[in-house]
Design a protein around this motif. Structure first.
Motif, mmCIF file in Angstrom:
data_model
loop_
_atom_site.group_PDB
_atom_site.id
_atom_site.type_symbol
_atom_site.label_atom_id
_atom_site.label_comp_id
_atom_site.label_asym_id
_atom_site.label_seq_id
_atom_site.Cartn_x
_atom_site.Cartn_y
_atom_site.Cartn_z
ATOM 1 N N GLU A 153 0.877 -1.280 -0.088
ATOM 2 C CA GLU A 153 -0.049 -0.009 -0.093
ATOM 3 C C GLU A 153 0.811 1.389 -0.052
ATOM 4 O O GLU A 153 1.895 1.263 0.654
ATOM 5 C CB GLU A 153 -0.866 -0.060 1.253
ATOM 6 N N ILE A 154 0.628 2.167 -0.830
ATOM 7 C CA ILE A 154 1.214 3.502 -0.863
ATOM 8 C C ILE A 154 0.224 4.500 -0.741
ATOM 9 O O ILE A 154 -0.783 4.757 -1.611
ATOM 10 C CB ILE A 154 1.721 3.651 -2.194
ATOM 11 N N ASP A 155 0.093 5.180 0.445
ATOM 12 C CA ASP A 155 -0.769 6.231 0.695
ATOM 13 C C ASP A 155 -2.182 5.798 0.543
ATOM 14 O O ASP A 155 -3.221 6.461 -0.199
ATOM 15 C CB ASP A 155 -0.538 7.417 -0.102
ATOM 16 N N GLY A 156 -2.632 4.627 0.903
ATOM 17 C CA GLY A 156 -3.770 3.985 0.824
ATOM 18 C C GLY A 156 -4.410 3.273 -0.461
ATOM 19 O O GLY A 156 -5.439 2.732 -0.628
ATOM 20 N N VAL A 157 -3.283 3.278 -1.372
ATOM 21 C CA VAL A 157 -3.581 2.876 -2.879
ATOM 22 C C VAL A 157 -2.876 1.382 -2.710
ATOM 23 O O VAL A 157 -1.387 1.308 -2.481
ATOM 24 C CB VAL A 157 -3.038 3.639 -3.850
ATOM 25 N N THR A 158 -3.524 0.393 -3.076
ATOM 26 C CA THR A 158 -3.087 -0.978 -3.272
ATOM 27 C C THR A 158 -2.324 -1.367 -4.431
ATOM 28 O O THR A 158 -2.824 -0.951 -5.474
ATOM 29 C CB THR A 158 -4.128 -2.031 -3.160
ATOM 30 N N VAL A 159 -1.083 -1.687 -4.625
ATOM 31 C CA VAL A 159 -0.236 -2.006 -5.525
ATOM 32 C C VAL A 159 0.057 -3.392 -5.607
ATOM 33 O O VAL A 159 0.520 -3.896 -4.641
ATOM 34 C CB VAL A 159 1.081 -1.066 -5.595
ATOM 35 N N THR A 160 0.266 -4.024 -6.909
ATOM 36 C CA THR A 160 0.284 -5.597 -6.874
ATOM 37 C C THR A 160 1.704 -5.618 -7.638
ATOM 38 O O THR A 160 2.218 -4.774 -8.442
ATOM 39 C CB THR A 160 -0.865 -6.224 -7.578
ATOM 40 N N GLY A 161 2.272 -7.009 -7.506
ATOM 41 C CA GLY A 161 3.221 -7.604 -8.238
ATOM 42 C C GLY A 161 3.002 -7.578 -9.640
ATOM 43 O O GLY A 161 3.759 -6.879 -10.717
ATOM 44 N N SER A 162 1.557 -7.511 -10.066
ATOM 45 C CA SER A 162 1.226 -7.457 -11.572
ATOM 46 C C SER A 162 1.391 -5.889 -12.013
ATOM 47 O O SER A 162 1.826 -5.761 -13.300
ATOM 48 C CB SER A 162 -0.184 -7.970 -11.974
ATOM 49 N N ASP A 163 1.240 -5.008 -11.199
ATOM 50 C CA ASP A 163 1.219 -3.655 -11.357
ATOM 51 C C ASP A 163 2.791 -3.381 -11.835
ATOM 52 O O ASP A 163 3.011 -2.574 -12.625
ATOM 53 C CB ASP A 163 0.816 -2.677 -10.323
ATOM 54 N N LEU A 164 3.576 -4.009 -10.911
ATOM 55 C CA LEU A 164 5.305 -3.695 -11.232
ATOM 56 C C LEU A 164 5.489 -4.350 -12.380
ATOM 57 O O LEU A 164 6.278 -3.639 -13.510
ATOM 58 C CB LEU A 164 5.951 -4.545 -9.907
ATOM 59 N N THR A 165 5.251 -5.413 -12.891
ATOM 60 C CA THR A 165 5.415 -6.059 -14.212
ATOM 61 C C THR A 165 4.872 -5.329 -15.387
ATOM 62 O O THR A 165 5.806 -5.210 -16.295
ATOM 63 C CB THR A 165 4.630 -7.551 -14.204
ATOM 64 N N LEU A 166 3.718 -4.796 -15.159
ATOM 65 C CA LEU A 166 3.274 -4.023 -16.399
ATOM 66 C C LEU A 166 3.950 -2.507 -16.372
ATOM 67 O O LEU A 166 4.241 -2.168 -17.451
ATOM 68 C CB LEU A 166 1.870 -3.608 -15.975
ATOM 69 N N LEU A 167 4.316 -1.949 -15.295
ATOM 70 C CA LEU A 167 4.919 -0.900 -15.420
ATOM 71 C C LEU A 167 6.510 -0.861 -15.784
ATOM 72 O O LEU A 167 6.881 -0.205 -16.520
ATOM 73 C CB LEU A 167 4.848 -0.075 -14.181
ATOM 74 N N ARG A 168 7.143 -2.084 -15.632
ATOM 75 C CA ARG A 168 8.264 -2.311 -16.139
ATOM 76 C C ARG A 168 8.155 -2.414 -17.646
ATOM 77 O O ARG A 168 9.138 -1.961 -18.489
ATOM 78 C CB ARG A 168 8.724 -3.790 -15.562
ATOM 79 N N GLY A 169 7.172 -2.996 -18.346
ATOM 80 C CA GLY A 169 7.315 -3.162 -19.715
ATOM 81 C C GLY A 169 6.941 -1.940 -20.376
ATOM 82 O O GLY A 169 7.389 -1.503 -21.405
ATOM 83 N N TYR A 170 6.163 -1.098 -19.593
ATOM 84 C CA TYR A 170 5.675 0.127 -19.945
ATOM 85 C C TYR A 170 6.967 0.961 -20.223
ATOM 86 O O TYR A 170 7.019 1.747 -21.313
ATOM 87 C CB TYR A 170 4.619 0.776 -19.084
ATOM 88 N N LEU A 171 7.840 1.051 -19.027
ATOM 89 C CA LEU A 171 9.037 1.686 -19.294
ATOM 90 C C LEU A 171 10.070 1.303 -20.381
ATOM 91 O O LEU A 171 10.790 2.088 -21.139
ATOM 92 C CB LEU A 171 9.885 1.842 -18.071
ATOM 93 N N LEU A 172 10.160 0.021 -20.441
ATOM 94 C CA LEU A 172 11.005 -0.632 -21.697
ATOM 95 C C LEU A 172 10.434 -0.306 -22.863
ATOM 96 O O LEU A 172 11.522 0.148 -23.701
ATOM 97 C CB LEU A 172 10.928 -2.338 -21.264
ATOM 98 N N ASP A 173 9.146 -0.246 -23.218
ATOM 99 C CA ASP A 173 8.656 0.034 -24.665
ATOM 100 C C ASP A 173 9.169 1.469 -24.988
ATOM 101 O O ASP A 173 9.332 1.918 -25.951
ATOM 102 C CB ASP A 173 7.118 0.163 -24.611
ATOM 103 N N ARG A 174 9.406 2.371 -23.821
ATOM 104 C CA ARG A 174 9.591 3.441 -24.194
ATOM 105 C C ARG A 174 11.175 4.164 -23.897
ATOM 106 O O ARG A 174 11.665 5.262 -24.064
ATOM 107 C CB ARG A 174 8.780 4.700 -23.179
ATOM 108 N N SER A 175 12.040 3.177 -23.686
ATOM 109 C CA SER A 175 13.371 3.281 -23.436
ATOM 110 C C SER A 175 14.012 3.446 -24.917
ATOM 111 O O SER A 175 13.682 3.047 -25.800
ATOM 112 C CB SER A 175 14.112 2.079 -22.845
#
Length: 364
Positions: A342-364
């Motif tokens: 949880e980050i300031d009341g927002v739940t974040v999952t391992g799937s979110d981490l994976t998706l964001l990694r791919g998102y940044l890689l696409d734009r590298s």
């Protein structure tokens, strides 16, 4: 993906799966990995690139560029449990009567073709290229989902060969597909079904005015929720060929009856109109089917997670940058390992981490 072989040899439709063990004549394409999540295979002038996949393989996220004069591509899939997904061909193929997809599940399993764009078609000629050819050796089941084939100088979806006397009887299911302005037929099937598919003819040239659905022996072919916008250029339905019958069952489908009543039969063939049919077809690409190359290989600029999750992760490194960075993801990984999701009341999952990694890689 990897290109196993490329050559300029021309192989007839009926010899694809047997003949590809022949001598390789030389490289015909270059593969470029882009910053996005797909590869581009550029085919050289005057050559046909051949890509093969076998049991359990997946060809995905690939653009074949055949814009050079005399360039073409053939994708051959055989054995079982293979997948062709998120593939597009840019430019008209110019390769005689070869096919773009030459496929069969030859081990009695299920294989899939999903989200493919062949809408740029082939050069205009008699007895030219086919969009999707299903080999007689097909003895399993093919799921063909969200495939757009247009402007072929032979059949768009040529799936009837397994039903011939020398065929092995495999079945085909087509869903959310679009076929337009191809010669002979838009859909040619011996045993299978069409669901939410569209056939359209808007080109009055001879080698672009094919039948809507041509059902070959043995049948049946079930048609459910489809559109046949033939504009009076050809039959919506033909059941049977070479004096051998077939059966078409039609439900909840709009079809054109302007060409000699809109349907025809051979031998003891039958076209059975069930409930919910009409004669007001629309030429529309099914909602889930790609309408362009961008629908297959386009990478969206939108983050792949909810705005609240994105903003929460972007705040982790404590900078003024409101974009997610690699530093943010490093911190997030550590938090998730520690069980703090949880980050300031927002739940974040391992799937979110994976998706964001791919998102940044696409734009590298």
């Amino acid at each position: 993906m990897s290109s196993k072989r490329g050559h300029t040899e021309r192989i007839g439709r009926r010899t694809y799966l047997a003949g590809l063990g022949a001598t390789v004549l030389g490289a015909s394409a270059t593969t470029t990995a882009t910053a996005s999540s797909y590869d581009t295979v550029t085919v050289e002038k005057g050559t046909r690139h051949v890509h093969e996949i076998d049991a359990g393989d997946t060809l995905e996220n690939t653009l074949f560029d055949v814009t050079a004069p005399g360039a073409g591509v053939t994708i051959v899939a055989k054995q079982s449990d293979w997948t062709i997904r998120n593939v597009a061909v840019e430019g008209e193929v110019d390769m005689g009567n070869a096919t773009v997809l030459g496929v069969a599940d030859t081990d009695g399993g299920t294989s899939r073709i999903e989200n493919v764009y062949l809408g740029d078609g082939s050069v205009y000629e008699e007895k030219g290229a086919t969009g999707v050819w299903v080999d007689p050796d097909h003895d399993g089941h093919l799921e063909i989902d969200r495939v757009n084939v247009q402007e072929m100088s032979d059949n768009a979806f040529y799936c009837s060969a397994p039903g011939t006397d020398w065929g092995r009887g495999g079945t085909v299911a087509l869903r959310d597909c679009y076929a337009a302005n191809s010669w002979v037929s838009q859909y040619r099937v011996a045993d299978g079904n069409l669901e939410n598919c569209v056939a359209a003819v808007t080109d009055d040239r001879e080698y672009r005015r094919g039948r809507g659905l041509w059902a070959w022996s043995p049948g049946p072919v079930d048609v459910d929720g489809c559109q046949f916008a033939m504009n009076g250029h050809h039959y919506s339905f033909v059941a049977g060929a070479n004096e051998e019958g077939s059966r078409i069952d039609v439900r909840d489908t709009e079809w054109d009856d302007e060409f000699y009543g809109g349907w025809n039969t051979y031998g003891d063939g039958t076209v059975n109109f069930k409930s919910g049919n009409g004669n007001d077809p629309r030429n529309v690409v099914p909602e889930k089917c790609p309408t362009s190359i961008d629908d297959v290989v386009y990478v969206s600029d939108d983050p792949p997670v909810d705005d609240a999750v994105y903003d929460a992760v972007a705040s982790l490194s404590g900078t003024d940058d409101d974009r997610v960075t690699g530093a943010d993801l490093t911190i997030l990984r550590g938090r998730l390992i520690d069980g703090n999701n949880e980050i300031d009341g927002v739940t974040v999952t391992g799937s979110d981490l994976t998706l964001l990694r791919g998102y940044l890689l696409d734009r590298s």
